[in-house]
Write an enzyme that holds these catalytic residues in place. Structure first.
Site, PDB file in Angstrom:
ATOM      1  N   SER A 125       0.802  -1.222   0.000  1.00  0.00           N
ATOM      2  CA  SER A 125       0.000   0.000   0.000  1.00  0.00           C
ATOM      3  C   SER A 125       0.839   1.279   0.000  1.00  0.00           C
ATOM      4  CB  SER A 125      -0.968   0.008   1.187  1.00  0.00           C
ATOM      5  OG  SER A 125      -0.272  -0.174   2.404  1.00  0.00           O
ATOM      6  N   HIS A 176       1.265   4.924   4.426  1.00  0.00           N
ATOM      7  CA  HIS A 176       0.373   5.464   3.395  1.00  0.00           C
ATOM      8  C   HIS A 176       0.702   6.921   3.105  1.00  0.00           C
ATOM      9  CE1 HIS A 176      -3.023   2.304   4.276  1.00  0.00           C
ATOM     10  NE2 HIS A 176      -1.878   1.767   3.887  1.00  0.00           N
TER      11      HIS A 176
END
Length: 208
Positions: A125, A176
């Site tokens: 991610s 992230h």
């Protein structure tokens, strides 16, 4: 499939590598077991700092905790990767992906070290948020659009994804955010939109 591979080779190879690693690990153990994942390259600050296992910052990008984790990331990689690869090309695409992923891993590990809050982490991610950040920059440089996506929509998607992470448990939110930031920064360095030539400059003129 052949045409898709010609258009998006890096995106499809990355998806294939992630899926292959997941299937391989699933055959010998439980991918939802943190200790099993740690044995096979997940990120863990004490091992990185004390044992010098810096390779974990890279290998953790290709590991996933369970099928749903893999599926969600691969769907996002397929969506953002194909759009970005079509716009910037294969070489710049892989640079953005890998550098964003490494930057996200390093930033997350640094925060864990600073706060002494250690956890086993893995997943693509961070790199995928890097693709999202690069797409935002590319769209802005192209008058607010890239394909059918506008920069405002991309920004809203990024903010929603970050919000979802912060309201969920077991999510590496700093990775992230770090991936998003690194994606923008790397795109600034490697992406230069082609200048459109004036139609009258497309011909060579000769005088006698």
């Amino acid at each position: 499939m052949t045409n898709a591979f010609k258009k998006y080779p890096v995106t499809l190879i990355l998806i294939g590598v992630n899926v292959a690693i997941f299937l391989g690990l699933s055959m010998i153990g439980q991918t939802e077991d943190g200790y099993f994942m740690l044995e096979h390259g997940a990120s863990y600050v004490p091992f990185i700092i004390e044992n010098g296992e810096y390779y974990r910052l890279f290998t953790c990008m290709f590991l996933h905790f369970g099928f749903s984790h893999l599926a969600n990331n691969m769907l996002s990689l397929g969506l953002y990767g194909t759009i970005l690869e079509r716009e910037v090309g294969t070489l710049k695409m892989i640079v953005i992906y890998l550098v964003s992923g490494l930057g996200a891993s390093a930033l997350s590990a640094g925060w864990d070290y600073f706060t002494e809050s250690y956890s086993i982490s893995a997943g693509a991610s961070g790199a995928i948020f890097g693709l999202m950040g690069a797409l935002i920059y590319v769209a802005i440089r192209n008058k607010g659009r890239i394909g059918n996506l506008g920069s405002n929509r991309l920004i809203m998607m990024a903010l929603f994804s970050l919000y979802y992470g912060y309201t969920s448990t077991g999510v590496d939110n700093l990775a992230h955010l770090g991936g998003l930031i690194f994606g923008v920064l790397i795109a600034i360095l490697v992406y230069h939109p082609k200048k459109k030539r004036n139609k009258y400059q497309q011909f060579d003129w000769m005088q006698d």
